[in-house]
Scaffold this active site. Structure first.
Site, PDB file in Angstrom:
ATOM      1  NE  ARG A 148      23.872  -1.379   9.210  1.00 53.01           N
ATOM      2  CZ  ARG A 148      24.945  -1.959   9.475  1.00 53.01           C
ATOM      3  NH1 ARG A 148      26.350  -2.451   8.465  1.00 53.01           N
ATOM      4  NH2 ARG A 148      25.832  -2.322  10.418  1.00 53.01           N
ATOM      5  CG  HIS A 154      -1.738  -1.460   1.273  1.00 53.37           C
ATOM      6  ND1 HIS A 154      -2.576  -0.876   0.236  1.00 53.37           N
ATOM      7  CD2 HIS A 154      -2.513  -2.060   1.803  1.00 53.37           C
ATOM      8  CE1 HIS A 154      -3.724  -1.317   0.910  1.00 53.37           C
ATOM      9  NE2 HIS A 154      -2.799  -2.788   1.713  1.00 53.37           N
TER      10      HIS A 154
END
Length: 215
Positions: A193, A126
């Site tokens: 990361r 969304h």
């Protein structure tokens, strides 16, 4: 344990084992015929999760799909999503129990990819373009996902739309991944990361320290 109770227990376990065997989806079962392609040796364990849009799903040879794994294409069953496949899982993969793979545009899982249980992979999310409209009512946005061959996704990892993982990558358990990561990356964290990398020149190294030293 009484003899009667042991006998009942044994019967229950034998019956459940038989049900699991009979309920598995394979290329030779009626449910298997609904898929665009199920390769030789594919088995989707019983009980399955939510499975729909099978005509847009391809699964390569000898891939094993665990119990309660959801594989879906589109918002709901029966949608016309075009002529091609949308969800492609390669050969020799192992998809851990309780995993959800939800495709709307394009998800590619390479050969020999293994996942822990309860991994979530989707190419749709969304948006939050209008602050005055409930987020669940705003039209979602798609972005293709690609997971390179030989990769490992740890328990509870979340792969978000627009992610590209190179070959032989590791995703730590619980990581929330978005972005592009090269071959042989180890990614971890929320947001994820790259915490380790490999090149023939440097071997295994910490890319954060390497970038800091270079600057």
């Amino acid at each position: 344990m009484s003899l009667v109770r042991r006998a009942v227990n044994a019967v229950i376990h034998r019956a459940y084992t038989a049900i699991r065997h009979a309920g598995a989806i394979t290329p030779a079962t009626p449910a298997g015929y609904r898929f665009r392609r199920l390769g030789d040796g594919v088995s989707i364990a019983f009980p399955p999760g939510a499975i729909f849009g099978e005509t847009y799903i391809e699964i390569g040879d000898h891939t094993l799909i665990g119990e309660r794994v959801s594989l879906s294409c589109g918002m709901n069953p029966g949608l016309d999503l075009g002529a091609g496949s949308i969800l492609r899982i390669g050969r020799g993969c192992s998809i851990g129990r309780g995993t959800h793979i939800v495709a709307h545009q394009s998800i590619d899982v390479g050969d020999d990819v293994f996942t822990g249980p309860y991994v979530y992979i989707t190419d749709q999310n969304h948006v939050y373009d209008d602050p005055d409209v409930p987020i669940g009512r705003q039209w979602p946005r798609n972005s293709p996902v690609s997971i390179g061959a030989g990769s490992w996704l740890g328990t509870g990892a979340i792969i978000l739309p627009g992610t590209t993982l190179g070959r032989q990558c590791v995703v730590a358990g619980g990581a929330v991944v978005r972005g592009t990561f090269p071959d042989h990356s180890v990614v971890a964290g929320v947001p994820a990361r790259r915490v380790r990398g490999y090149t023939p020149e440097l071997g295994w190294h910490d890319p954060v320290r390497l970038d800091a030293a270079a600057s």
